[in-house]
Design an enzyme around this catalytic site. Structure first.
Site, PDB file in Angstrom:
ATOM      1  N   GLU A  21      40.372  47.950  40.174  1.00  0.00           N
ATOM      2  CA  GLU A  21      41.165  47.428  41.291  1.00  0.00           C
ATOM      3  C   GLU A  21      42.189  46.416  40.796  1.00  0.00           C
ATOM      4  O   GLU A  21      43.328  46.391  41.274  1.00  0.00           O
ATOM      5  CB  GLU A  21      40.257  46.748  42.319  1.00  0.00           C
ATOM      6  N   VAL A  72      38.490  40.387  49.910  1.00  0.00           N
ATOM      7  CA  VAL A  72      39.435  40.557  51.013  1.00  0.00           C
ATOM      8  C   VAL A  72      39.350  39.350  51.944  1.00  0.00           C
ATOM      9  O   VAL A  72      40.347  38.922  52.524  1.00  0.00           O
ATOM     10  CB  VAL A  72      39.148  41.874  51.768  1.00  0.00           C
ATOM     11  N   LYS A  98      41.818  47.540  53.949  1.00  0.00           N
ATOM     12  CA  LYS A  98      41.716  48.005  52.563  1.00  0.00           C
ATOM     13  C   LYS A  98      41.308  49.478  52.605  1.00  0.00           C
ATOM     14  O   LYS A  98      40.145  49.838  52.383  1.00  0.00           O
ATOM     15  CB  LYS A  98      40.703  47.151  51.799  1.00  0.00           C
TER      16      LYS A  98
END
Length: 119
Positions: A21, A72, A98
């Site tokens: 990520e 997040v 997301k």
């Protein structure tokens, strides 16, 4: 309280706990709902008495594109604090989507939604 909403702001960020990520990045989608009193702005037809949503949109995208974070939740908090820097904004609801989260089962979206008020 009146509301000004920005929905579907998209930006590529490198947030997440997994190395992939951080390295590859992914698209995040952000909705913000700003709470403020727009009566004076409406009465005087004066942008200075409300919030410039174009500026807010650019700032939100800059946060998403900016310094990576693991969670997040942290990203949502940073966006909320950025929005609250505008003097006329009394509260903000931030929803961070997301849609490409690393989940092993089929899903449509992952979201974190927070509400923050000026202290």
């Amino acid at each position: 309280m009146d509301r000004v909403a920005l929905r579907g702001l998209k930006a590529r960020g490198h947030h997440g706990v997994f190395p992939r990520e951080r390295e590859e990045g992914q698209t995040f989608i952000v909705d913000v709902v700003l709470g403020l009193d727009i009566r004076a702005a409406a009465a005087d037809d004066d942008l200075e008495k409300t919030v410039h949503y174009g500026v807010v949109a650019e700032e939100v995208v800059a946060v998403v594109k900016g310094e990576p974070v693991d969670l997040v939740e942290t990203l949502a908090e940073r966006i909320a604090q950025t929005c609250l820097k505008h003097e006329t904004v009394a509260e903000v609801e931030v929803c961070v989507h997301k849609p490409d989260a690393p989940i092993s089962v089929p899903f449509d979206d992952v979201t974190v939604t927070i509400t923050r008020r000026r202290v």
